[in-house]
Design an enzyme around this catalytic site. Structure first.
Site, mmCIF file in Angstrom:
data_model
loop_
_atom_site.group_PDB
_atom_site.id
_atom_site.type_symbol
_atom_site.label_atom_id
_atom_site.label_comp_id
_atom_site.label_asym_id
_atom_site.label_seq_id
_atom_site.Cartn_x
_atom_site.Cartn_y
_atom_site.Cartn_z
ATOM 1 N N GLU A 49 20.127 3.305 42.710
ATOM 2 C CA GLU A 49 21.335 2.522 42.938
ATOM 3 C C GLU A 49 22.029 2.206 41.613
ATOM 4 O O GLU A 49 21.533 1.405 40.825
ATOM 5 C CB GLU A 49 20.986 1.229 43.663
ATOM 6 C CG GLU A 49 20.208 1.419 44.950
ATOM 7 C CD GLU A 49 19.446 0.167 45.338
ATOM 8 O OE1 GLU A 49 20.096 -0.895 45.504
ATOM 9 O OE2 GLU A 49 18.209 0.237 45.458
ATOM 10 N N ASP A 98 10.764 -1.432 42.194
ATOM 11 C CA ASP A 98 11.974 -2.100 42.668
ATOM 12 C C ASP A 98 12.558 -2.828 41.467
ATOM 13 O O ASP A 98 12.573 -4.059 41.401
ATOM 14 C CB ASP A 98 11.662 -3.059 43.817
ATOM 15 C CG ASP A 98 12.912 -3.584 44.513
ATOM 16 O OD1 ASP A 98 14.015 -3.080 44.208
ATOM 17 O OD2 ASP A 98 12.791 -4.496 45.354
ATOM 18 N N ARG A 134 20.262 -8.799 43.659
ATOM 19 C CA ARG A 134 19.999 -10.215 43.909
ATOM 20 C C ARG A 134 20.858 -11.138 43.049
ATOM 21 O O ARG A 134 21.098 -10.858 41.871
ATOM 22 C CB ARG A 134 18.523 -10.527 43.670
ATOM 23 C CG ARG A 134 17.602 -9.845 44.675
ATOM 24 C CD ARG A 134 16.139 -9.979 44.318
ATOM 25 N NE ARG A 134 15.303 -9.388 45.374
ATOM 26 C CZ ARG A 134 14.985 -8.095 45.429
ATOM 27 N NH1 ARG A 134 15.406 -7.260 44.500
ATOM 28 N NH2 ARG A 134 14.247 -7.642 46.419
ATOM 29 N N HIS A 191 22.263 -8.235 48.182
ATOM 30 C CA HIS A 191 23.222 -7.223 48.648
ATOM 31 C C HIS A 191 24.411 -7.813 49.420
ATOM 32 O O HIS A 191 24.852 -7.261 50.429
ATOM 33 C CB HIS A 191 22.513 -6.169 49.492
ATOM 34 C CG HIS A 191 21.578 -5.289 48.712
ATOM 35 N ND1 HIS A 191 21.754 -5.005 47.374
ATOM 36 C CD2 HIS A 191 20.451 -4.625 49.104
ATOM 37 C CE1 HIS A 191 20.785 -4.204 46.963
ATOM 38 N NE2 HIS A 191 19.977 -3.964 47.987
ATOM 39 N N HIS A 205 23.502 2.721 48.748
ATOM 40 C CA HIS A 205 22.057 2.515 48.895
ATOM 41 C C HIS A 205 21.385 3.694 49.601
ATOM 42 O O HIS A 205 20.507 3.500 50.454
ATOM 43 C CB HIS A 205 21.803 1.225 49.663
ATOM 44 C CG HIS A 205 20.502 0.556 49.327
ATOM 45 N ND1 HIS A 205 19.277 1.158 49.540
ATOM 46 C CD2 HIS A 205 20.238 -0.655 48.788
ATOM 47 C CE1 HIS A 205 18.322 0.330 49.161
ATOM 48 N NE2 HIS A 205 18.870 -0.785 48.705
#
Length: 330
Positions: A295, A238, A79, A104, A175
């Site tokens: 990631e 996340d 982000r 992204h 990803h």
């Protein structure tokens, strides 16, 4: 190593699939989005299974972008808060595709582009494209290449490289979601929530209510974010982990499936790793926890966080990053 034509975009641009195979590992890559469509590796009993989430039919990727299955992400992974940043006195506005944020790379990031491809050895393919100045709001003409290569032991190595015509922030990643028990590409293929994860990270970047870093780094001691010793992953993650300093070749992460015996190790030159457990999956075809994304990346929102490692690439410099996914059994 001959690519196969597997479809085309709405404007008629052809999509090809390349297959790499070495030392028991088979990888299928799409020129659309640089997508890792499948990774087949053996388990403890010798049987080979696909261990990444995705679609069996390449055309299905054209209409499903939210999960970013297996995709190459850029120009900026994760982000950018407020979908804007200021660089050298100029403010750049980006697409808002994640609430108030840019996620992204924007509405049509690198994951939604068709890449040029060429062999880069017996078990390697180099994807490349030029992102024009102003694409998705980012400044500078950016020439990008990513080489996917299978090493002698069957590990999958990704080498990223970029050069720019004007100052611009860059953070590239892949990803892929992993399910070491085997991900069939259909609903009900099994959860990865029972996998054991170890992360070489003692801190995370704290987030605000919009999932953007506050700029503070928080210790994981005594929290559910502490994976310095291997433990069950579950769901509800996340978050960006601040990777500890490691000797060359030392893994940043290890994921283990006790049932199949498969082990995934991740080494990287990047300072961060986003752990995402797919909590927003809606069951079409996967549900929450069916795959785990690891990631490797720069810290989220670094263009707006002066205390984070600098991610600005300038003319004459070369962006270079390497991440390797190794496979084994236990």
């Amino acid at each position: 190593m001959t690519p196969e034509r597997v479809g085309a975009t709405a404007d008629g641009t052809l999509i090809h699939r390349w297959t790499l195979e070495r030392a028991g590992t088979r990888v299928r890559l799409l020129t659309y989005g640089g997508i890792v469509q499948s990774v087949e590796v053996p388990g403890r009993d010798g049987s080979r299974a696909d261990v990444v989430l995705g679609f069996r039919e390449p055309r299905d990727y054209l209409s499903s972008h939210g999960p970013y299955f297996g995709a190459l992400i850029g120009r900026y992974a994760n982000r950018v808060g407020g979908a804007a940043f200021t660089l050298d006195g100029h403010t750049y506005q980006l697409p808002r595709n994640d609430g108030p944020n840019c996620l992204h790379g924007g509405e049509r990031g690198f994951d939604r582009r068709v890449w040029d491809a060429e062999p880069a050895g017996d078990s390697a393919v180099r994807l490349s494209r030029v992102s024009p100045d102003g694409e998705e709001g980012f400044p500078g003409r950016l020439a990008v290449s990513v080489t996917y290569a299978l090493e002698a032991d069957g590990a999958l190595r990704l080498d990223y490289r970029a050069e720019t015509g004007a100052p611009t922030p860059v953070s590239l990643t892949n990803h892929t979601y992993w399910n070491l028990g085997g991900a069939s590409g259909t609903a009900g293929s099994g959860t990865a929530a029972g996998h054991l994860l170890r992360l070489a990270a003692g801190r995370i970047t704290l987030l605000d209510g919009d999932s953007v870093p506050t700029g503070e780094l928080a210790a994981v001691d005594g929290t559910r974010f502490d994976f310095r010793e291997a433990r069950r992953v579950g769901i509800g993650y996340d978050h960006n982990y601040v990777l500890d300093e490691r000797a060359d070749g030392q893994p940043a992460a290890e994921l283990y499936d006790p049932v199949s015996g498969r082990v995934l190790t991740v080494t990287t030159t990047e300072p961060g790793m986003q752990l995402y457990t797919g909590d927003h999956f809606d069951g079409k075809p996967y549900g929450p926890g069916d795959g785990i994304a690891l990631e490797t990346q720069a810290f989220p929102d670094s263009p707006n966080q002066p205390g984070f490692p600098d991610t600005v690439l300038r003319p004459g410099e070369v962006y270079a990053s390497t991440t390797t996914f190794g496979f084994g059994v236990r």
